[in-house]
Motif scaffolding. Sequence first.
Motif, PDB file in Angstrom:
ATOM      1  N   TRP A   1     102.937 -42.717  10.025  1.00 34.38           N
ATOM      2  CA  TRP A   1     101.791 -41.796  11.296  1.00 34.38           C
ATOM      3  C   TRP A   1     102.134 -43.074  12.748  1.00 34.38           C
ATOM      4  O   TRP A   1     102.514 -42.429  13.090  1.00 34.38           O
ATOM      5  CB  TRP A   1     100.763 -42.089  10.724  1.00 34.38           C
TER       6      TRP A   1
ATOM      7  N   ALA B   1     103.135 -42.545  16.205  1.00 36.79           N
ATOM      8  CA  ALA B   1     102.555 -43.079  17.396  1.00 36.79           C
ATOM      9  C   ALA B   1     103.303 -44.129  18.465  1.00 36.79           C
ATOM     10  O   ALA B   1     103.398 -43.770  19.635  1.00 36.79           O
ATOM     11  CB  ALA B   1     101.688 -43.620  16.995  1.00 36.79           C
TER      12      ALA B   1
ATOM     13  N   ALA C   1     104.058 -43.784  22.061  1.00 39.63           N
ATOM     14  CA  ALA C   1     103.546 -44.674  23.536  1.00 39.63           C
ATOM     15  C   ALA C   1     104.655 -44.780  24.102  1.00 39.63           C
ATOM     16  O   ALA C   1     104.108 -45.170  25.122  1.00 39.63           O
ATOM     17  CB  ALA C   1     103.195 -45.679  22.784  1.00 39.63           C
TER      18      ALA C   1
ATOM     19  N   ALA D   1     106.189 -36.333  22.833  1.00 38.79           N
ATOM     20  CA  ALA D   1     105.384 -36.525  23.810  1.00 38.79           C
ATOM     21  C   ALA D   1     105.900 -36.305  25.056  1.00 38.79           C
ATOM     22  O   ALA D   1     105.605 -36.400  26.196  1.00 38.79           O
ATOM     23  CB  ALA D   1     104.818 -38.041  23.764  1.00 38.79           C
TER      24      ALA D   1
ATOM     25  N   ARG E   1      98.142 -39.911  28.755  1.00 39.20           N
ATOM     26  CA  ARG E   1      97.073 -39.730  27.834  1.00 39.20           C
ATOM     27  C   ARG E   1      97.418 -38.887  27.012  1.00 39.20           C
ATOM     28  O   ARG E   1      97.122 -39.009  25.427  1.00 39.20           O
ATOM     29  CB  ARG E   1      95.711 -40.083  28.026  1.00 39.20           C
ATOM     30  N   ARG E   2      97.457 -37.496  27.235  1.00 37.07           N
ATOM     31  CA  ARG E   2      97.391 -36.316  26.107  1.00 37.07           C
ATOM     32  C   ARG E   2      98.927 -36.477  25.509  1.00 37.07           C
ATOM     33  O   ARG E   2      98.533 -35.969  24.669  1.00 37.07           O
ATOM     34  CB  ARG E   2      97.358 -35.645  27.422  1.00 37.07           C
ATOM     35  N   SER E   3     100.013 -36.557  26.543  1.00 37.10           N
ATOM     36  CA  SER E   3     101.384 -36.441  25.750  1.00 37.10           C
ATOM     37  C   SER E   3     101.338 -37.425  24.661  1.00 37.10           C
ATOM     38  O   SER E   3     101.557 -36.909  23.555  1.00 37.10           O
ATOM     39  CB  SER E   3     102.180 -37.051  26.913  1.00 37.10           C
ATOM     40  N   PHE E   4     100.572 -38.805  25.129  1.00 39.26           N
ATOM     41  CA  PHE E   4     100.429 -39.402  23.174  1.00 39.26           C
ATOM     42  C   PHE E   4      99.236 -39.066  21.800  1.00 39.26           C
ATOM     43  O   PHE E   4     100.409 -38.930  21.808  1.00 39.26           O
ATOM     44  CB  PHE E   4      99.696 -40.929  24.291  1.00 39.26           C
ATOM     45  N   LEU E   5      98.723 -38.914  22.360  1.00 41.36           N
ATOM     46  CA  LEU E   5      97.665 -38.019  21.442  1.00 41.36           C
ATOM     47  C   LEU E   5      98.572 -36.749  20.766  1.00 41.36           C
ATOM     48  O   LEU E   5      98.309 -36.893  19.548  1.00 41.36           O
ATOM     49  CB  LEU E   5      96.490 -37.354  22.307  1.00 41.36           C
ATOM     50  N   MET E   6      99.322 -35.957  21.719  1.00 37.57           N
ATOM     51  CA  MET E   6      99.674 -34.750  20.960  1.00 37.57           C
ATOM     52  C   MET E   6     100.947 -34.799  20.205  1.00 37.57           C
ATOM     53  O   MET E   6     101.530 -34.893  19.476  1.00 37.57           O
ATOM     54  CB  MET E   6     100.252 -33.724  22.249  1.00 37.57           C
TER      55      MET E   6
ATOM     56  N   GLN F   1     101.599 -38.552  18.820  1.00 39.95           N
ATOM     57  CA  GLN F   1     101.463 -38.845  17.520  1.00 39.95           C
ATOM     58  C   GLN F   1     100.406 -38.149  16.997  1.00 39.95           C
ATOM     59  O   GLN F   1     100.500 -38.311  15.352  1.00 39.95           O
ATOM     60  CB  GLN F   1     100.165 -40.086  18.039  1.00 39.95           C
ATOM     61  N   ALA F   2      99.882 -36.369  17.342  1.00 42.73           N
ATOM     62  CA  ALA F   2      99.066 -36.150  16.420  1.00 42.73           C
ATOM     63  C   ALA F   2      99.963 -35.038  15.256  1.00 42.73           C
ATOM     64  O   ALA F   2     100.006 -34.387  14.304  1.00 42.73           O
ATOM     65  CB  ALA F   2      98.342 -34.262  16.855  1.00 42.73           C
TER      66      ALA F   2
END
Length: 271
Positions: free
Chosen positions: A22, A26, A30, A177, A188-193, A195-196
């Motif tokens: 995981w 991420a 990033a 991402a 930030r949101r692209s990264f969070l989506m 890695q999710a």
Amino acid sequence: MIDFLVQLDPVLQALLATLFTWGVTAAGAALVFFTSAVNRRFMDAMLGFAAGVMIAASFWSLLAPGIEMADQLGHIAWLTAVIGFMGGGIFMRLADRLLPHLHPDLGLDKSEGIKTTWQRSTLLVLAITLHNIPEGLAVGVAFGAVAADLPSATLGGALALAIGIGIQNFPEGTAVAMPLRREGMSRRRSFLMGQASGAVEPLAAVIGALFVMRMQGVLPYALCFAAGAMIFVVVEELIPESQRKNENIDLVTMATMSGFTIMMMLDVSLG
């Protein structure tokens, strides 16, 4: 590292291994903090590399040990392999048909699965999440198999599988991402989506490890099932996506062979 893992419960081993995979997802996601686009040739090569890793892992870490284990348990080895392998492929085909998802660089009208009104970003994440379910399951089954104390299941082999899957997770995080960033979503949101999409792997690994530890008779089937599911992902998604641009086919082919070679080296040396 192996000496440390030996002292842990197999379920915890599987959890830690997939937390690593995981984390690599991420790391791939990033990249949006440094650029808004990745060279298409590089991305195709990375996807081809990931395909090679998964093909090698499917055989050396899953299918071959599953066949050997079936023989050791007195099963009809070839029949066990056929049932498990095809079962994995059929399971992924059903999931692919039912779960709403969308592949990168395609319009909403090209979404697959049951039609919904979900946002494009959600569908993109689900596309990679669908790939990560068999990967997490494969790692969990591999570590759970070690607890059976059969010669064909080794901690080194399970560790090699986790490392290989971690390596090929890097482009998967990027593949989610980057399109979101290009469409205007914040870094930030692209990264969070991005890695999710890898968050499902630890859950799938724990379920896989617990299942085979409590029902050791299905171990050979489970290993072959995971192999079939991973091969489905390679043939149905990774290879076509990596070769969409015809001018990159030779590059992708060599990248696929490189990924296969590295995973083969890892499995043979550690397993």
